[in-house]
Scaffold this motif. Structure first.
Motif, PDB file in Angstrom:
ATOM      1  N   UNK A 202       0.826  -1.214   0.000  1.00  0.00           N
ATOM      2  CA  UNK A 202       0.000   0.000   0.000  1.00  0.00           C
ATOM      3  C   UNK A 202       0.850   1.250   0.000  1.00  0.00           C
ATOM      4  N   UNK A 203       0.951   1.908   1.142  1.00  0.00           N
ATOM      5  CA  UNK A 203       1.657   3.196   1.203  1.00  0.00           C
ATOM      6  C   UNK A 203       3.161   3.023   0.954  1.00  0.00           C
ATOM      7  N   UNK A 204       3.793   4.118   0.648  1.00  0.00           N
ATOM      8  CA  UNK A 204       5.253   4.130   0.469  1.00  0.00           C
ATOM      9  C   UNK A 204       5.925   3.605   1.739  1.00  0.00           C
ATOM     10  N   UNK A 205       5.468   4.088   2.847  1.00  0.00           N
ATOM     11  CA  UNK A 205       6.046   3.677   4.128  1.00  0.00           C
ATOM     12  C   UNK A 205       5.957   2.147   4.298  1.00  0.00           C
ATOM     13  N   UNK A 206       4.804   1.596   3.967  1.00  0.00           N
ATOM     14  CA  UNK A 206       4.626   0.144   4.117  1.00  0.00           C
ATOM     15  C   UNK A 206       5.492  -0.639   3.147  1.00  0.00           C
ATOM     16  N   UNK A 251       9.173   7.623  -3.338  1.00  0.00           N
ATOM     17  CA  UNK A 251       9.651   6.453  -2.588  1.00  0.00           C
ATOM     18  C   UNK A 251      11.114   6.651  -2.173  1.00  0.00           C
ATOM     19  N   UNK A 252      11.952   7.041  -3.130  1.00  0.00           N
ATOM     20  CA  UNK A 252      13.368   7.196  -2.792  1.00  0.00           C
ATOM     21  C   UNK A 252      13.614   8.420  -1.912  1.00  0.00           C
ATOM     22  N   UNK A 253      12.785   9.431  -2.060  1.00  0.00           N
ATOM     23  CA  UNK A 253      12.923  10.579  -1.150  1.00  0.00           C
ATOM     24  C   UNK A 253      12.643  10.121   0.281  1.00  0.00           C
ATOM     25  N   UNK A 254      11.611   9.310   0.409  1.00  0.00           N
ATOM     26  CA  UNK A 254      11.252   8.806   1.733  1.00  0.00           C
ATOM     27  C   UNK A 254      12.384   7.927   2.300  1.00  0.00           C
ATOM     28  N   UNK A 255      12.873   7.006   1.460  1.00  0.00           N
ATOM     29  CA  UNK A 255      13.917   6.074   1.933  1.00  0.00           C
ATOM     30  C   UNK A 255      15.171   6.845   2.356  1.00  0.00           C
ATOM     31  N   UNK A 256      15.608   7.766   1.495  1.00  0.00           N
ATOM     32  CA  UNK A 256      16.862   8.473   1.786  1.00  0.00           C
ATOM     33  C   UNK A 256      16.734   9.350   3.022  1.00  0.00           C
ATOM     34  N   UNK A 257      15.597   9.986   3.159  1.00  0.00           N
ATOM     35  CA  UNK A 257      15.376  10.837   4.333  1.00  0.00           C
ATOM     36  C   UNK A 257      15.490   9.988   5.600  1.00  0.00           C
ATOM     37  N   UNK A 259      17.056   7.133   5.844  1.00  0.00           N
ATOM     38  CA  UNK A 259      18.418   6.597   5.976  1.00  0.00           C
ATOM     39  C   UNK A 259      19.367   7.622   6.594  1.00  0.00           C
ATOM     40  N   UNK A 260      19.004   8.895   6.527  1.00  0.00           N
ATOM     41  CA  UNK A 260      19.837   9.930   7.155  1.00  0.00           C
ATOM     42  C   UNK A 260      20.075   9.642   8.629  1.00  0.00           C
ATOM     43  N   UNK A 261      19.143   8.946   9.261  1.00  0.00           N
ATOM     44  CA  UNK A 261      19.262   8.683  10.702  1.00  0.00           C
ATOM     45  C   UNK A 261      20.127   7.449  11.000  1.00  0.00           C
ATOM     46  N   UNK A 262      20.598   6.760   9.976  1.00  0.00           N
ATOM     47  CA  UNK A 262      21.260   5.474  10.216  1.00  0.00           C
ATOM     48  C   UNK A 262      22.783   5.521  10.327  1.00  0.00           C
ATOM     49  N   UNK A 263      23.410   6.601   9.908  1.00  0.00           N
ATOM     50  CA  UNK A 263      24.875   6.695   9.935  1.00  0.00           C
ATOM     51  C   UNK A 263      25.530   5.480   9.276  1.00  0.00           C
ATOM     52  N   UNK A 264      25.096   5.200   8.060  1.00  0.00           N
ATOM     53  CA  UNK A 264      25.606   4.038   7.327  1.00  0.00           C
ATOM     54  C   UNK A 264      26.999   4.301   6.755  1.00  0.00           C
ATOM     55  N   UNK A 265      27.660   3.224   6.339  1.00  0.00           N
ATOM     56  CA  UNK A 265      28.949   3.370   5.640  1.00  0.00           C
ATOM     57  C   UNK A 265      28.724   4.217   4.386  1.00  0.00           C
ATOM     58  N   UNK A 266      27.735   3.844   3.592  1.00  0.00           N
ATOM     59  CA  UNK A 266      27.386   4.616   2.401  1.00  0.00           C
ATOM     60  C   UNK A 266      26.078   4.105   1.828  1.00  0.00           C
ATOM     61  N   UNK A 294      20.768  15.554  -2.714  1.00  0.00           N
ATOM     62  CA  UNK A 294      19.911  16.564  -2.101  1.00  0.00           C
ATOM     63  C   UNK A 294      19.149  15.985  -0.897  1.00  0.00           C
ATOM     64  N   UNK A 295      18.801  14.714  -0.973  1.00  0.00           N
ATOM     65  CA  UNK A 295      17.975  14.118   0.085  1.00  0.00           C
ATOM     66  C   UNK A 295      18.789  13.312   1.089  1.00  0.00           C
ATOM     67  N   UNK A 296      20.025  12.955   0.723  1.00  0.00           N
ATOM     68  CA  UNK A 296      20.812  12.101   1.608  1.00  0.00           C
ATOM     69  C   UNK A 296      22.058  12.833   2.079  1.00  0.00           C
ATOM     70  N   UNK A 297      22.220  12.938   3.390  1.00  0.00           N
ATOM     71  CA  UNK A 297      23.343  13.707   3.941  1.00  0.00           C
ATOM     72  C   UNK A 297      24.591  12.867   4.157  1.00  0.00           C
ATOM     73  N   UNK A 298      24.436  11.534   4.160  1.00  0.00           N
ATOM     74  CA  UNK A 298      25.593  10.669   4.422  1.00  0.00           C
ATOM     75  C   UNK A 298      26.441  10.462   3.173  1.00  0.00           C
ATOM     76  N   UNK A 299      27.325   9.452   3.242  1.00  0.00           N
ATOM     77  CA  UNK A 299      28.206   9.189   2.094  1.00  0.00           C
ATOM     78  C   UNK A 299      27.430   8.533   0.959  1.00  0.00           C
ATOM     79  N   UNK A 300      27.719   9.022  -0.229  1.00  0.00           N
ATOM     80  CA  UNK A 300      27.045   8.507  -1.413  1.00  0.00           C
ATOM     81  C   UNK A 300      28.078   7.879  -2.349  1.00  0.00           C
ATOM     82  N   UNK A 301      27.795   6.678  -2.798  1.00  0.00           N
ATOM     83  CA  UNK A 301      28.670   6.024  -3.777  1.00  0.00           C
ATOM     84  C   UNK A 301      27.932   6.015  -5.114  1.00  0.00           C
TER      85      UNK A 301
END
Ligand SMILES: Cc1cc2nc3c(=O)[nH]c(=O)nc-3n(C[C@H](O)[C@H](O)[C@H](O)COP(=O)(O)O)c2cc1C
Length: 379
Positions: A202-206, A251-257, A259-266, A294-301
């Motif tokens: 259903x929703x993007x979140x789901x 969808x990707x705007x939601x995911x990346x936003x 993911x900003x809270x996760x402090x991932x490697x990239x 623009x939507x992701x503040x962490x490292x981008x590969x």
């Protein structure tokens, strides 16, 4: 050290890991685990060690459980034997001073009963993804799968966690979740393959929920700075009905936003493999990576079709932090040295990509550098 001419060759601090350069080897399935137990082999260890001058290697996609298999001779990371096999690989890469992450994946509904002891594959919904699976008898069309139960989804998340634990035991330096087109995760994201009516549809979140459940499970095992994820938001041409839809961008705007809270490697993003004109993601066509930046503040590969020139350019422009190269690494085990000394690149033979043999795998020579071509490499 700064290298203004070639930022690709600069050292890079990835959390607590020091990368020798910003040239990453992208995951490539090569079909060399030619044994029924899908155990990585010594030949694979040699192949990866030959490429250890990359700042970081991402292993070929490896299966998180037996139900995730969708391609012949691709190794798994769910048995003790497979962990032992991977130890050969990680040891060989480390001995050459390299770093390697395990790419962990599940092919979901794009599998085939030939990989699953005759059972139907399962996916988000009972919808044929209309793709093909490489079986022992060659490519076969996908079928209408079973819909995963909620209990099975929860078990799959746990299998990712266990695979993460196994990757740690096997000596990997981190893990990358394989969410590239064709795999289970994009099947959940896509409107065409996910028509569930529960909390996973259903929703993007789901529809995106499974990503965060997998990440949450894996970071119980790995520090988040050693965990990455790879997406191909628009590279969908060869993977059936999982194509960009009108909700791909939000969808990707939601995911990346999130993911900003996760402090991932990239976060690893592959670019378009084709012109996006006339598709629901046409707006991404120009300056593709900036949209994600623009939507992701962490490292981008950044990935797909990069050359020495375009790789250096995107780093200079600050639109990505690392660049990964796939096909160039097949015939150029010493790609980094070739970039450094401006040496010509060799062409890979497409016919030997998945043959299971040494030929076209470990026999590409290193470049000639002020002398004869040498297997021993450039000192
Ligand atoms: C032979 C081959 C196998 C691949 N297998 C995988 C894989 O297992 N996992 C993955 O995420 N991408 C896989 N890819 C995609 C690459 O990682 C990469 O995204 C793609 O080749 C584009 O980068 P390039 O233009 O530098 O080759 C594969 C590509 C090739 C050519």
């Amino acid at each position: 050290m700064k290298n203004t001419a070639q930022p690709l060759l600069e050292e890079y601090q990835l959390g607590d890991l020091k990368l020798k350069n910003r040239v990453v080897m992208a995951s490539m399935t090569r079909g060399r685990a030619t044994n029924t137990a899908l155990v990585p082999t010594l030949l694979m260890a040699e192949y990866y060690a030959q490429r250890a001058s990359a700042g970081l290697i991402l292993s070929e996609g490896t299966w998180v459980n037996p139900k995730s298999i969708g391609f012949i001779n691709v190794p798994g990371i769910y048995t003790r034997e497979q962990i032992e096999g991977w130890k050969l690989v990680t040891q060989a890469v480390h001995d050459k001073g390299g770093l390697i992450f395990s790419q962990m994946g599940h092919i979901g509904s794009a599998s085939h009963p030939d990989h699953l002891n005759g059972e139907l594959p399962a996916g988000p919904s009972a919808i044929n993804p209309q793709t093909q699976s490489y079986t022992p008898d060659g490519f076969k069309d996908s079928l209408t799968p079973r819909e995963l139960t909620i209990a099975e989804i929860r078990q799959t998340v746990q299998d990712y966690k266990q695979a993460g634990q196994n990757a740690k035991h096997a000596g990997f330096d981190g893990v990358e979740i394989h969410a590239q087109a064709g795999m289970l995760i994009p099947q959940f994201l896509s409107l065409s393959t996910n028509q569930r009516t529960d909390e996973y549809g259903g929703s993007i979140e789901n529809r995106a929920r499974i990503i965060f459940e997998i990440l949450d499970a894996i970071i119980e095992v790995w520090d988040s700075t050693r965990v990455a994820i790879k997406f191909t938001p628009v590279m969908y041409t060869h993977v059936g009905i999982v194509t960009p839809d009108e909700e791909t961008i939000p969808m990707f705007q939601y995911i990346l936003k999130k993911l900003n809270d996760y402090n991932l490697a990239f976060v690893h993003i592959a670019g378009p493999a084709q012109d996006l004109t006339g598709t629901p993601v046409e707006i991404l066509q120009n300056d593709y990576f900036s949209h994600f930046r623009h939507h992701y503040r962490g490292r981008l590969m950044a990935n797909l079709g990069f050359t020495q020139q375009t790789g250096n350019a995107i780093l200079k422009e600050g639109k990505a932090d690392l660049v990964s190269f796939g096909q160039l690494f097949i015939a150029n085990p010493d790609l980094v040295e070739r970039f450094k000394y401006q040496l010509p690149l060799s062409e890979a033979n497409l016919d030997t990509y998945y043959t299971g043999e040494e030929k076209g795998y470990t026999d590409y020579p290193r470049a000639s550098h002020g002398g004869a071509i040498t297997q021993a490499g450039i000192k």
